[in-house]
Design a protein around this motif. Structure first.
Motif, PDB file in Angstrom:
ATOM      1  N   GLU A  79      21.383  12.977 -10.638  1.00 42.57           N
ATOM      2  CA  GLU A  79      21.068  12.213 -11.844  1.00 42.57           C
ATOM      3  C   GLU A  79      21.780  10.870 -11.962  1.00 42.57           C
ATOM      4  N   GLY A  80      23.036  10.801 -11.642  1.00 40.55           N
ATOM      5  CA  GLY A  80      23.806   9.591 -11.927  1.00 40.55           C
ATOM      6  C   GLY A  80      24.236   9.584 -13.383  1.00 40.55           C
ATOM      7  N   THR A  81      24.941   8.526 -13.779  1.00 39.70           N
ATOM      8  CA  THR A  81      25.433   8.439 -15.152  1.00 39.70           C
ATOM      9  C   THR A  81      25.225   7.035 -15.691  1.00 39.70           C
ATOM     10  N   GLY A  82      25.350   6.917 -16.981  1.00 38.66           N
ATOM     11  CA  GLY A  82      25.279   5.602 -17.614  1.00 38.66           C
ATOM     12  C   GLY A  82      23.872   5.187 -17.970  1.00 38.66           C
ATOM     13  N   ASN A  83      23.714   3.880 -18.118  1.00 39.68           N
ATOM     14  CA  ASN A  83      22.444   3.314 -18.549  1.00 39.68           C
ATOM     15  C   ASN A  83      21.422   3.306 -17.413  1.00 39.68           C
ATOM     16  N   PRO A  84      20.169   3.620 -17.721  1.00 48.76           N
ATOM     17  CA  PRO A  84      19.132   3.576 -16.690  1.00 48.76           C
ATOM     18  C   PRO A  84      18.782   2.133 -16.320  1.00 48.76           C
ATOM     19  N   ALA A  85      18.390   1.932 -15.081  1.00 43.78           N
ATOM     20  CA  ALA A  85      18.001   0.603 -14.586  1.00 43.78           C
ATOM     21  C   ALA A  85      16.740   0.130 -15.295  1.00 43.78           C
ATOM     22  N   LYS A  86      16.758  -1.173 -15.649  1.00 45.43           N
ATOM     23  CA  LYS A  86      15.623  -1.791 -16.335  1.00 45.43           C
ATOM     24  C   LYS A  86      15.140  -2.994 -15.540  1.00 45.43           C
ATOM     25  N   THR A  87      13.889  -3.361 -15.782  1.00 44.98           N
ATOM     26  CA  THR A  87      13.315  -4.556 -15.180  1.00 44.98           C
ATOM     27  C   THR A  87      14.209  -5.752 -15.465  1.00 44.98           C
ATOM     28  N   GLY A  88      14.414  -6.569 -14.429  1.00 43.85           N
ATOM     29  CA  GLY A  88      15.228  -7.768 -14.555  1.00 43.85           C
ATOM     30  C   GLY A  88      16.678  -7.582 -14.159  1.00 43.85           C
ATOM     31  N   GLN A  89      17.116  -6.350 -13.932  1.00 45.47           N
ATOM     32  CA  GLN A  89      18.510  -6.113 -13.552  1.00 45.47           C
ATOM     33  C   GLN A  89      18.684  -6.212 -12.037  1.00 45.47           C
ATOM     34  N   GLN A  90      19.847  -6.697 -11.632  1.00 49.75           N
ATOM     35  CA  GLN A  90      20.220  -6.798 -10.225  1.00 49.75           C
ATOM     36  C   GLN A  90      20.862  -5.482  -9.795  1.00 49.75           C
ATOM     37  N   LEU A  91      20.187  -4.740  -8.928  1.00 49.11           N
ATOM     38  CA  LEU A  91      20.682  -3.456  -8.451  1.00 49.11           C
ATOM     39  C   LEU A  91      21.260  -3.592  -7.054  1.00 49.11           C
ATOM     40  N   LYS A  92      22.230  -2.751  -6.745  1.00 48.79           N
ATOM     41  CA  LYS A  92      22.763  -2.616  -5.391  1.00 48.79           C
ATOM     42  C   LYS A  92      22.416  -1.201  -4.949  1.00 48.79           C
ATOM     43  N   MET A  93      21.645  -1.117  -3.867  1.00 53.99           N
ATOM     44  CA  MET A  93      21.120   0.164  -3.413  1.00 53.99           C
ATOM     45  C   MET A  93      21.482   0.427  -1.963  1.00 53.99           C
ATOM     46  N   ASN A  94      21.603   1.700  -1.620  1.00 53.81           N
ATOM     47  CA  ASN A  94      21.576   2.152  -0.239  1.00 53.81           C
ATOM     48  C   ASN A  94      20.287   2.931  -0.074  1.00 53.81           C
ATOM     49  N   TYR A  95      19.764   2.966   1.147  1.00 59.55           N
ATOM     50  CA  TYR A  95      18.493   3.648   1.371  1.00 59.55           C
ATOM     51  C   TYR A  95      18.361   4.095   2.811  1.00 59.55           C
ATOM     52  N   LEU A  96      17.488   5.078   3.016  1.00 57.42           N
ATOM     53  CA  LEU A  96      17.054   5.499   4.335  1.00 57.42           C
ATOM     54  C   LEU A  96      15.548   5.657   4.262  1.00 57.42           C
TER      55      LEU A  96
END
Length: 189
Positions: free
Chosen positions: A89-106
């Motif tokens: 789940e993660g914690t805190g505020n959910p990501a919204k349009t316009g926000q700069q996210l830092k992601m890892n992915y496979l």
């Protein structure tokens, strides 16, 4: 001597293009500015397995921050619609349009069930402005609402990915990602 110089330049350019997916500073195969339109004419003739896979059919291993493994079953068809499933789940505020996210992915491609790209091995996150069209539509749509520290499975059909192909992706390819939200603005830590 001039001819050898030209060959070296051409060879260096070819190597640079071939390695572009490996350079941590370039966009990964998972993140084109826009997706190519789809075409059913390019779709390979495959026999239906009788049902579409669900998120529960895809097996994943690993916890947030660890390089995951993705196993795609052979007994069901790729889904035709975007599927998302929070693996943690993660914690805190959910990501919204316009926000700069830092992601890892496979990324694993459906047709051959092989890892095509991942940020874990590079040791650098992939940054994106959510909803700005900097990535394939499947990411812009599928990452909305993810929370910092969350891990999400994305199963992205071709019309929300690369359509007719490109950037190392075959035409009409379904993409399967495990993504980790390393940073979502508005969250501490």
């Amino acid at each position: 001597m001039q001819k050898i110089g030209k060959i070296v330049v051409v060879a260096a350019a070819a190597l640079s293009l071939a390695a572009c997916g490996q350079d941590a500073k370039t966009e990964p195969a998972s993140a084109p500015p826009t997706a190519a339109p789809t075409s059913d004419a390019a779709a390979p003739a495959t026999q239906s397995k009788g049902r579409e896979c669900t998120a529960d059919d895809i097996k994943t291993t690993g916890k947030f921050g660890e390089k995951p493994e993705i196993t795609i079953p052979a007994d069901c068809d790729p889904p035709k619609k975007l599927i998302t499933k929070d693996l943690s789940e993660g914690t805190g505020n959910p990501a919204k349009t316009g926000q700069q996210l830092k992601m890892n992915y496979l990324l694993v491609t459906w047709s051959d069930k092989k890892v095509l790209d991942n940020s874990y091995d590079r040791g650098e996150t992939f940054d994106l402005n959510l909803g700005a069209g900097e990535v394939i539509p499947g990411w812009d749509q599928g990452l909305a609402g993810i929370k910092q520290g969350g891990r999400r499975l994305l199963i992205i059909p071709p019309d929300l990915a690369y359509g007719e192909g490109g950037r190392g992706i075959k035409p009409n390819e379904t993409l399967v990602f495990v993504t980790d939200a390393v940073t979502v603005p508005g969250n501490q830590g």
